[in-house]
Design a protein around this motif. Structure first.
Motif, PDB file in Angstrom:
ATOM      1  N   LEU A  77       0.839  -1.200   0.000  1.00  0.00           N
ATOM      2  CA  LEU A  77       0.000   0.000   0.000  1.00  0.00           C
ATOM      3  C   LEU A  77       0.871   1.246   0.000  1.00  0.00           C
ATOM      4  CD1 LEU A  77      -2.756  -0.931   2.591  1.00  0.00           C
ATOM      5  CD2 LEU A  77      -2.946  -0.904   0.110  1.00  0.00           C
ATOM      6  N   ASP A  78       0.321   2.315  -0.534  1.00  0.00           N
ATOM      7  CA  ASP A  78       1.030   3.589  -0.609  1.00  0.00           C
ATOM      8  C   ASP A  78       0.919   4.318   0.729  1.00  0.00           C
ATOM      9  OD1 ASP A  78       2.315   5.840  -1.547  1.00  0.00           O
ATOM     10  OD2 ASP A  78       0.516   6.662  -2.493  1.00  0.00           O
ATOM     11  N   ARG A  79       2.060   4.648   1.314  1.00  0.00           N
ATOM     12  CA  ARG A  79       2.064   5.341   2.611  1.00  0.00           C
ATOM     13  C   ARG A  79       1.397   6.703   2.532  1.00  0.00           C
ATOM     14  NH1 ARG A  79       5.253   4.198   6.979  1.00  0.00           N
ATOM     15  NH2 ARG A  79       6.533   2.354   6.760  1.00  0.00           N
ATOM     16  N   ARG A  80       1.626   7.417   1.469  1.00  0.00           N
ATOM     17  CA  ARG A  80       1.034   8.755   1.347  1.00  0.00           C
ATOM     18  C   ARG A  80      -0.478   8.687   1.256  1.00  0.00           C
ATOM     19  NH1 ARG A  80       4.981  12.235  -2.611  1.00  0.00           N
ATOM     20  NH2 ARG A  80       6.792  12.115  -1.248  1.00  0.00           N
ATOM     21  N   ALA A  81      -0.976   7.715   0.517  1.00  0.00           N
ATOM     22  CA  ALA A  81      -2.427   7.562   0.406  1.00  0.00           C
ATOM     23  C   ALA A  81      -3.023   7.203   1.765  1.00  0.00           C
ATOM     24  CB  ALA A  81      -2.773   6.499  -0.624  1.00  0.00           C
ATOM     25  N   LEU A  82      -2.333   6.350   2.517  1.00  0.00           N
ATOM     26  CA  LEU A  82      -2.814   6.007   3.860  1.00  0.00           C
ATOM     27  C   LEU A  82      -2.772   7.222   4.777  1.00  0.00           C
ATOM     28  CD1 LEU A  82      -1.283   2.494   4.537  1.00  0.00           C
ATOM     29  CD2 LEU A  82      -3.689   3.079   4.303  1.00  0.00           C
ATOM     30  N   ALA A  83      -1.741   8.036   4.651  1.00  0.00           N
ATOM     31  CA  ALA A  83      -1.645   9.230   5.478  1.00  0.00           C
ATOM     32  C   ALA A  83      -2.758  10.219   5.144  1.00  0.00           C
ATOM     33  CB  ALA A  83      -0.274   9.886   5.304  1.00  0.00           C
ATOM     34  N   ARG A  84      -3.157  10.282   3.884  1.00  0.00           N
ATOM     35  CA  ARG A  84      -4.251  11.174   3.494  1.00  0.00           C
ATOM     36  C   ARG A  84      -5.585  10.709   4.069  1.00  0.00           C
ATOM     37  NH1 ARG A  84      -1.547  11.500  -1.661  1.00  0.00           N
ATOM     38  NH2 ARG A  84      -2.753   9.705  -2.328  1.00  0.00           N
ATOM     39  N   CYS A  85      -5.705   9.419   4.358  1.00  0.00           N
ATOM     40  CA  CYS A  85      -6.946   8.902   4.944  1.00  0.00           C
ATOM     41  C   CYS A  85      -7.093   9.302   6.409  1.00  0.00           C
ATOM     42  CB  CYS A  85      -6.979   7.373   4.847  1.00  0.00           C
ATOM     43  SG  CYS A  85      -7.117   6.757   3.175  1.00  0.00           S
ATOM     44  N   GLY A  86      -6.022   9.761   7.014  1.00  0.00           N
ATOM     45  CA  GLY A  86      -6.075  10.104   8.430  1.00  0.00           C
ATOM     46  C   GLY A  86      -6.233   8.842   9.259  1.00  0.00           C
ATOM     47  N   CYS A  87      -6.847   8.963  10.397  1.00  0.00           N
ATOM     48  CA  CYS A  87      -7.074   7.796  11.253  1.00  0.00           C
ATOM     49  C   CYS A  87      -8.495   7.270  11.115  1.00  0.00           C
ATOM     50  CB  CYS A  87      -6.778   8.150  12.708  1.00  0.00           C
ATOM     51  SG  CYS A  87      -5.020   8.263  13.029  1.00  0.00           S
ATOM     52  N   ASP A  88      -9.133   7.582  10.014  1.00  0.00           N
ATOM     53  CA  ASP A  88     -10.495   7.124   9.764  1.00  0.00           C
ATOM     54  C   ASP A  88     -10.445   5.730   9.148  1.00  0.00           C
ATOM     55  OD1 ASP A  88     -13.195   6.962   9.397  1.00  0.00           O
ATOM     56  OD2 ASP A  88     -13.267   8.388   7.742  1.00  0.00           O
ATOM     57  N   THR A  89     -10.884   4.721   9.915  1.00  0.00           N
ATOM     58  CA  THR A  89     -10.799   3.345   9.425  1.00  0.00           C
ATOM     59  C   THR A  89     -11.703   3.117   8.220  1.00  0.00           C
ATOM     60  OG1 THR A  89     -12.424   2.639  11.064  1.00  0.00           O
ATOM     61  CG2 THR A  89     -10.109   2.356  11.634  1.00  0.00           C
ATOM     62  N   ALA A  90     -12.802   3.839   8.121  1.00  0.00           N
ATOM     63  CA  ALA A  90     -13.689   3.684   6.966  1.00  0.00           C
ATOM     64  C   ALA A  90     -12.996   4.145   5.685  1.00  0.00           C
ATOM     65  CB  ALA A  90     -14.976   4.461   7.182  1.00  0.00           C
ATOM     66  N   ARG A  91     -12.273   5.261   5.759  1.00  0.00           N
ATOM     67  CA  ARG A  91     -11.551   5.759   4.579  1.00  0.00           C
ATOM     68  C   ARG A  91     -10.409   4.829   4.203  1.00  0.00           C
ATOM     69  NH1 ARG A  91     -10.023  11.864   5.278  1.00  0.00           N
ATOM     70  NH2 ARG A  91      -9.211  11.489   3.201  1.00  0.00           N
ATOM     71  N   ILE A  92      -9.707   4.307   5.212  1.00  0.00           N
ATOM     72  CA  ILE A  92      -8.628   3.352   4.937  1.00  0.00           C
ATOM     73  C   ILE A  92      -9.204   2.092   4.305  1.00  0.00           C
ATOM     74  CG2 ILE A  92      -6.862   1.888   5.995  1.00  0.00           C
ATOM     75  CD1 ILE A  92      -6.480   4.092   8.098  1.00  0.00           C
ATOM     76  N   ALA A  93     -10.341   1.622   4.826  1.00  0.00           N
ATOM     77  CA  ALA A  93     -10.974   0.418   4.289  1.00  0.00           C
ATOM     78  C   ALA A  93     -11.417   0.628   2.845  1.00  0.00           C
ATOM     79  CB  ALA A  93     -12.157   0.016   5.158  1.00  0.00           C
ATOM     80  N   ASN A  94     -11.949   1.796   2.529  1.00  0.00           N
ATOM     81  CA  ASN A  94     -12.344   2.087   1.144  1.00  0.00           C
ATOM     82  C   ASN A  94     -11.134   2.112   0.220  1.00  0.00           C
ATOM     83  OD1 ASN A  94     -15.106   2.227   1.522  1.00  0.00           O
ATOM     84  ND2 ASN A  94     -15.029   4.380   2.110  1.00  0.00           N
ATOM     85  N   TYR A  95     -10.043   2.676   0.687  1.00  0.00           N
ATOM     86  CA  TYR A  95      -8.812   2.710  -0.112  1.00  0.00           C
ATOM     87  C   TYR A  95      -8.308   1.298  -0.374  1.00  0.00           C
ATOM     88  CZ  TYR A  95      -3.836   3.061  -1.041  1.00  0.00           C
ATOM     89  OH  TYR A  95      -2.598   2.896  -1.570  1.00  0.00           O
ATOM     90  N   VAL A  96      -8.272   0.465   0.659  1.00  0.00           N
ATOM     91  CA  VAL A  96      -7.763  -0.895   0.506  1.00  0.00           C
ATOM     92  C   VAL A  96      -8.718  -1.734  -0.343  1.00  0.00           C
ATOM     93  CG1 VAL A  96      -7.158  -3.001   1.764  1.00  0.00           C
ATOM     94  CG2 VAL A  96      -6.440  -0.790   2.650  1.00  0.00           C
ATOM     95  N   SER A  97     -10.016  -1.537  -0.194  1.00  0.00           N
ATOM     96  CA  SER A  97     -10.979  -2.362  -0.932  1.00  0.00           C
ATOM     97  C   SER A  97     -10.892  -2.122  -2.439  1.00  0.00           C
ATOM     98  CB  SER A  97     -12.398  -2.100  -0.437  1.00  0.00           C
ATOM     99  OG  SER A  97     -12.838  -0.824  -0.822  1.00  0.00           O
ATOM    100  N   ARG A  98     -10.416  -0.952  -2.850  1.00  0.00           N
ATOM    101  CA  ARG A  98     -10.235  -0.704  -4.285  1.00  0.00           C
ATOM    102  C   ARG A  98      -9.064  -1.500  -4.841  1.00  0.00           C
ATOM    103  NH1 ARG A  98     -11.146   5.447  -3.379  1.00  0.00           N
ATOM    104  NH2 ARG A  98      -9.058   5.201  -2.574  1.00  0.00           N
TER     105      ARG A  98
END
Length: 72
Positions: free
Chosen positions: A35-56
């Motif tokens: 996974l891209d660290r920058r993209a994860l950092a842009r998601c903040g600590c919101d698990t829903a946003r991280i989950a949406n990023y990973v699910s793609r």
């Protein structure tokens, strides 16, 4: 003849990158290491946003990923 000396454990200061990521993002990086660290950092600590990023990038649904990330 014996020589004695005090040895202290080697402690490194935590890098700035490790401090920037929240526990959910760190857990995501452990499970999915490419996974891209920058993209994860842009998601903040919101698990829903991280989950949406990973699910793609995987075939897992976002709800399952959220459960994995929020589990202890």
């Amino acid at each position: 003849m014996a020589i004695s000396m005090a040895v202290e454990p080697l402690t490194r200061p935590m890098s700035t990158r490790a401090r920037d990521l929240c526990p959910a993002a760190v857990r995501a990086m452990v499970i999915w290491p490419r996974l891209d660290r920058r993209a994860l950092a842009r998601c903040g600590c919101d698990t829903a946003r991280i989950a949406n990023y990973v699910s793609r990038r995987t075939r897992m649904p976002a709800r399952s990923i959220e459960t994995l990330l929020s589990g202890s």
